[in-house]
Design an enzyme around this catalytic site. Sequence first.
Site: not given
Ligand SMILES: N[C@@H](CC(=O)c1ccccc1NC=O)C(=O)O
Ligand SMILES: [Zn+2]
Ligand SMILES: [Zn+2]
Length: 208
Positions: A18, A48, A52, A54, A58, A159, A171
């Site tokens: 990410w 993440h 992976h 969640d 998270h 989510h 995911e």
């Molecule tokens: N929702 C995403 C991850 C995510 O939103 C995220 C992961 C790492 C760093 C920042 C993130 N979101 C920031 O806005 C997930 O579930 O993988």
């Molecule tokens: Zn997610």
């Molecule tokens: Zn995730």
Amino acid sequence: MGNWIDISQVLHDKIPVWPGDTPFHYEVSWGMEESGSVNVGQVTMSTHTGTHIDAPFHFENDGKKVIELDFNLYIGPALVIYVEKPESIGLKELQGVDLKGVKRLLIRTDAWQDKTVFPESIPHIEPELAAYLAEHGVQLLGLDLPSVDPLDSKELSAHHELNDQGIHILEGLVLDKIEPGEYELAALPLPLEQADGSPVRAVIQKKE
Ligand SMILES: N[C@@H](CC(=O)c1ccccc1NC=O)C(=O)O
Ligand SMILES: [Zn+2]
Ligand SMILES: [Zn+2]
């Protein structure tokens, strides 16, 4: 025995994460020379990264952490469906899919093709789909995408809605060679006590 298929991303130092998140890194921190007997490794990663799950923590401060999740959910029969590169995934995309008895649903979209780079945009799960899936008994939703929400979403509506409907999230699956159909799935999270997510080794086996 032996005919399980790996549907996980390989974890290596160049795996995309990410934007702005902790890069994946493995190193031998205590080598043979130094220790006299063994190589001992050290992993730095975001929870993440790659394939992976969640945990609700998270996206909700009082949400369940990984250790509190029922691991039985991550092992057992799963239906794989193919929804080719949709704009988004809603009721329309699932029309004609028989969800009777489906507790684990994996959706192949092929929308994240080059897994050496993080995608610029992805199809998202329409939050309204959560109630429909829950009505049919779905408790685990897996995708070949890095999120169930649009990448720029701050609300994370899908989510939240999935969680409110008792549906857990898997995911970053690799499904590009997987034919739709009925499989057995195993994608166990690590027993991380405080974590908001966990890498998994996801594997499936075709049902006879
Ligand atoms: N929702 C995403 C991850 C995510 O939103 C995220 C992961 C790492 C760093 C920042 C993130 N979101 C920031 O806005 C997930 O579930 O993988
Ligand atoms: Zn997610
Ligand atoms: Zn995730």
